[in-house]
Motif scaffolding. Structure first.
Motif, PDB file in Angstrom:
ATOM      1  N   UNK A  17       1.374  -0.651   0.438  1.00  0.00           N
ATOM      2  CA  UNK A  17      -0.064   0.072  -0.230  1.00  0.00           C
ATOM      3  C   UNK A  17       1.224   1.433  -0.002  1.00  0.00           C
ATOM      4  N   UNK A  18       0.945   1.840  -0.976  1.00  0.00           N
ATOM      5  CA  UNK A  18       2.014   3.306  -1.429  1.00  0.00           C
ATOM      6  C   UNK A  18       1.205   4.835   0.991  1.00  0.00           C
ATOM      7  N   UNK A  19       0.818   4.074   0.186  1.00  0.00           N
ATOM      8  CA  UNK A  19       0.020   5.123   1.603  1.00  0.00           C
ATOM      9  C   UNK A  19       1.253   4.428   2.691  1.00  0.00           C
ATOM     10  N   UNK A  20       1.801   2.819   3.240  1.00  0.00           N
ATOM     11  CA  UNK A  20       2.505   2.529   3.504  1.00  0.00           C
ATOM     12  C   UNK A  20       3.967   2.944   3.657  1.00  0.00           C
ATOM     13  N   UNK A  21       4.091   3.865   3.231  1.00  0.00           N
ATOM     14  CA  UNK A  21       5.751   4.002   3.306  1.00  0.00           C
ATOM     15  C   UNK A  21       6.866   3.482   3.337  1.00  0.00           C
ATOM     16  N   UNK A  22       6.850   3.356   4.312  1.00  0.00           N
ATOM     17  CA  UNK A  22       8.165   2.307   4.947  1.00  0.00           C
ATOM     18  C   UNK A  22       8.424   0.557   4.342  1.00  0.00           C
ATOM     19  N   UNK A  23       7.493   0.252   4.014  1.00  0.00           N
ATOM     20  CA  UNK A  23       6.856  -1.315   3.460  1.00  0.00           C
ATOM     21  C   UNK A  23       7.284  -0.592   2.052  1.00  0.00           C
ATOM     22  N   UNK A  50       0.782  12.379  -1.203  1.00  0.00           N
ATOM     23  CA  UNK A  50       1.536  13.256   0.106  1.00  0.00           C
ATOM     24  C   UNK A  50       2.381  11.474   0.248  1.00  0.00           C
ATOM     25  N   UNK A  51       2.583  11.112  -0.025  1.00  0.00           N
ATOM     26  CA  UNK A  51       4.429  10.241   0.164  1.00  0.00           C
ATOM     27  C   UNK A  51       5.201   9.782  -0.530  1.00  0.00           C
ATOM     28  N   UNK A  52       5.115  10.424  -2.111  1.00  0.00           N
ATOM     29  CA  UNK A  52       5.297  10.598  -2.787  1.00  0.00           C
ATOM     30  C   UNK A  52       7.216  11.071  -3.087  1.00  0.00           C
ATOM     31  N   UNK A  53       7.004  12.567  -1.999  1.00  0.00           N
ATOM     32  CA  UNK A  53       8.520  12.624  -1.925  1.00  0.00           C
ATOM     33  C   UNK A  53       9.046  12.035  -0.396  1.00  0.00           C
ATOM     34  N   UNK A  54       8.298  11.703   0.083  1.00  0.00           N
ATOM     35  CA  UNK A  54       8.896  10.805   1.514  1.00  0.00           C
ATOM     36  C   UNK A  54       9.944   9.009   0.941  1.00  0.00           C
ATOM     37  N   UNK A  56      10.508   9.206  -2.347  1.00  0.00           N
ATOM     38  CA  UNK A  56      11.571   9.758  -3.028  1.00  0.00           C
ATOM     39  C   UNK A  56      12.624  10.004  -3.043  1.00  0.00           C
ATOM     40  N   UNK A  57      12.478  10.497  -1.315  1.00  0.00           N
ATOM     41  CA  UNK A  57      14.101  10.951  -0.883  1.00  0.00           C
ATOM     42  C   UNK A  57      15.187   9.394  -0.589  1.00  0.00           C
ATOM     43  N   UNK A  58      14.517   8.852  -0.365  1.00  0.00           N
ATOM     44  CA  UNK A  58      15.126   6.772  -0.103  1.00  0.00           C
ATOM     45  C   UNK A  58      15.165   5.992  -1.420  1.00  0.00           C
ATOM     46  N   UNK A  59      15.313   6.303  -2.486  1.00  0.00           N
ATOM     47  CA  UNK A  59      15.467   5.244  -3.543  1.00  0.00           C
ATOM     48  C   UNK A  59      16.384   6.118  -4.040  1.00  0.00           C
ATOM     49  N   UNK A  60      16.581   5.349  -5.434  1.00  0.00           N
ATOM     50  CA  UNK A  60      17.567   6.137  -6.819  1.00  0.00           C
ATOM     51  C   UNK A  60      17.449   5.648  -7.289  1.00  0.00           C
ATOM     52  N   UNK A  61      15.769   5.510  -7.841  1.00  0.00           N
ATOM     53  CA  UNK A  61      15.787   4.773  -9.436  1.00  0.00           C
ATOM     54  C   UNK A  61      14.250   6.021  -9.727  1.00  0.00           C
ATOM     55  N   UNK A  62      14.324   5.772 -11.220  1.00  0.00           N
ATOM     56  CA  UNK A  62      13.202   7.102 -10.883  1.00  0.00           C
ATOM     57  C   UNK A  62      11.784   6.517 -10.623  1.00  0.00           C
ATOM     58  N   UNK A  63      10.512   7.623 -10.290  1.00  0.00           N
ATOM     59  CA  UNK A  63       9.492   6.788  -9.209  1.00  0.00           C
ATOM     60  C   UNK A  63       8.625   7.816 -10.331  1.00  0.00           C
ATOM     61  N   UNK A  73      -5.774  13.671  -8.488  1.00  0.00           N
ATOM     62  CA  UNK A  73      -4.684  12.796  -7.919  1.00  0.00           C
ATOM     63  C   UNK A  73      -3.084  13.142  -9.028  1.00  0.00           C
ATOM     64  N   UNK A  74      -3.364  12.925 -10.607  1.00  0.00           N
ATOM     65  CA  UNK A  74      -2.714  13.258 -11.471  1.00  0.00           C
ATOM     66  C   UNK A  74      -1.532  14.405 -10.981  1.00  0.00           C
ATOM     67  N   UNK A  75      -2.392  16.026 -10.779  1.00  0.00           N
ATOM     68  CA  UNK A  75      -1.528  17.240 -10.734  1.00  0.00           C
ATOM     69  C   UNK A  75      -0.817  17.012  -9.504  1.00  0.00           C
ATOM     70  N   UNK A  76      -1.389  16.350  -8.189  1.00  0.00           N
ATOM     71  CA  UNK A  76      -0.890  16.384  -7.482  1.00  0.00           C
ATOM     72  C   UNK A  76       0.219  15.598  -7.285  1.00  0.00           C
ATOM     73  N   UNK A  77       0.566  14.930  -7.724  1.00  0.00           N
ATOM     74  CA  UNK A  77       1.892  13.758  -8.556  1.00  0.00           C
ATOM     75  C   UNK A  77       2.536  14.808  -8.587  1.00  0.00           C
ATOM     76  N   UNK A  78       2.582  15.459 -10.128  1.00  0.00           N
ATOM     77  CA  UNK A  78       4.037  15.876 -10.542  1.00  0.00           C
ATOM     78  C   UNK A  78       4.485  17.312  -9.096  1.00  0.00           C
ATOM     79  N   UNK A  79       3.496  17.794  -9.029  1.00  0.00           N
ATOM     80  CA  UNK A  79       3.269  18.501  -7.838  1.00  0.00           C
ATOM     81  C   UNK A  79       4.314  17.674  -6.212  1.00  0.00           C
ATOM     82  N   UNK A  80       4.340  16.619  -6.201  1.00  0.00           N
ATOM     83  CA  UNK A  80       5.228  16.277  -5.202  1.00  0.00           C
ATOM     84  C   UNK A  80       6.315  15.377  -5.510  1.00  0.00           C
TER      85      UNK A  80
END
Ligand code: SF4
Length: 341
Positions: A17-23, A50-54, A56-63, A73-80
């Motif tokens: 689940x994307x909301x589960x940032x750690x997993x 809202x999890x996108x930025x978090x 992204x900060x822990x991975x090295x490949x494009x998201x 949601x698409x617009x906000x995903x781009x902004x995030x």
């Protein structure tokens, strides 16, 4: 980079689940370890976006943010900070909603994958073509392409997926003729790892062999790590990418005098982390064994509870059955050390 002279990339999608940032981060990091080059996450909710930025900060490949139904949601995903978004314009709604997404994507320099799926084709096209057909799928994709182009948006990747393999093949052949945009290939909902990988290999492999496709995703019901392994095996089989260990092993037959099947499996498993390309032959007897083992970078041709070890075509030594796995692993680790620069 996708398309042009860029190597065909292998991507996957998280099953957490994307909301589960750690997993989600943990799963992406596992995917990175096996060579995943782009990763997609589902964005079904505001919490997920809202999890996108978090993440992204822990991975090295494009998201890549995968969005259905809600253009906001698409617009906000781009902004995030999503590096790319995937939408299916068929379920995003009216044209002006798509235009709103394109405007923000353009401002942020974010590419968009237009993903058309047989399962969510517009009703009007199903009626026009009297069902879901390759023509209907291509028309759907090209309709969306034209809308994007009219808006001056050309940073596109296209995909047409169906769970039916011949339909996927035919639709992508037609799509490749209809335009020059990079194509993301996949057989959607291909199934469980073993047979789903096989169905994907037929669909994706046929197209790749014809020069069609720029990035691939193998959709499997299971651990997405298997998707990456299967993706690279398809590319390696077609000589489109070189990566990691390729084990050549015989099917065994009545001539076998060594318990070879677990040996081949153990070698493949133990060396799954190797990144540089290396071919290892694990052969059952003296009929084809020495020939294959000679051609491989490293190989064993088994005999009676023993094997001859080959390195670059030369016989190195005779080893006992119980030493085969450890000897091959040791040889590969030494080779890795020597070539680690
Ligand atoms: Fe049989 Fe030997 Fe061929 Fe393996 S290499 S399939 S054991 S003949």
């Amino acid at each position: 980079m996708i398309g042009g002279d860029a190597p065909i990339s292998v991507q996957s999608m998280t099953s957490t689940r994307t909301e589960d940032v750690e997993a989600t981060i943990a799963q992406i990091q596992r995917l990175e370890q096996v060579g995943c080059e782009l990763v997609r996450i589902a964005i079904p909710t505001k919490e997920a976006v809202k999890a996108i930025a978090k993440i992204k900060s822990q991975i090295s490949i494009p998201l890549i943010a995968d969005i259905h139904f809600d253009y906001r949601l698409a617009i906000e995903a781009i902004e995030q900070g999503a590096d790319k978004i995937r939408i299916n314009p068929g379920n995003i709604g009216s044209k002006d909603r798509l235009e709103k997404i394109l405007k923000v994507a353009k401002e942020h320099g974010v590419p968009i994958r237009i993903g058309v799926n047989a399962g969510s084709l517009q009703k009007s096209l199903i009626q026009k073509y009297n069902g879901i057909t390759p023509e209907a799928l291509v028309e759907s994709a090209m309709e969306h392409v034209r809308t994007c182009e009219e808006m001056g948006f050309f940073d596109l990747v296209l995909s047409i997926k169906a769970s039916d393999v011949p339909m996927t093949i035919e639709a992508n052949r037609m799509l490749a003729k209809a335009c020059d945009y990079p194509i993301h290939l996949g057989v959607t909902e291909a199934g469980t790892p073993k047979w789903g990988a096989l169905r994907s290999a037929i669909g994706i492999g046929t197209l790749l062999a014809e020069g069609i496709g720029d990035t691939i995703r193998i959709s499997l019901t299971g651990d997405p790590v298997d998707e990456i392994r299967a993706g690279f095996e398809i590319l390696k089989a077609l000589h489109l990418r070189k990566k990691g260990i390729t084990v050549i092993s015989c099917p065994t037959c009545g001539r076998l005098e060594t318990n070879m099947i677990p040996i081949a499996e153990a070698v493949e498993q133990a060396l799954a982390d190797v990144e540089k390309p290396l071919t290892i032959a694990v052969m059952g007897c003296g009929v084809n064994g020495p020939g294959e083992a000679r051609w491989a970078d490293l190989g064993v041709a088994c005999g009676k509870h023993s094997a001859l070890l080959f390195r670059k075509g030369q016989i190195i030594k005779k080893i006992k059955e119980e030493e085969i796995v450890s000897t091959l692993i040791e040889e590969v680790r030494k080779w890795e050390e020597k070539n680690s620069s």
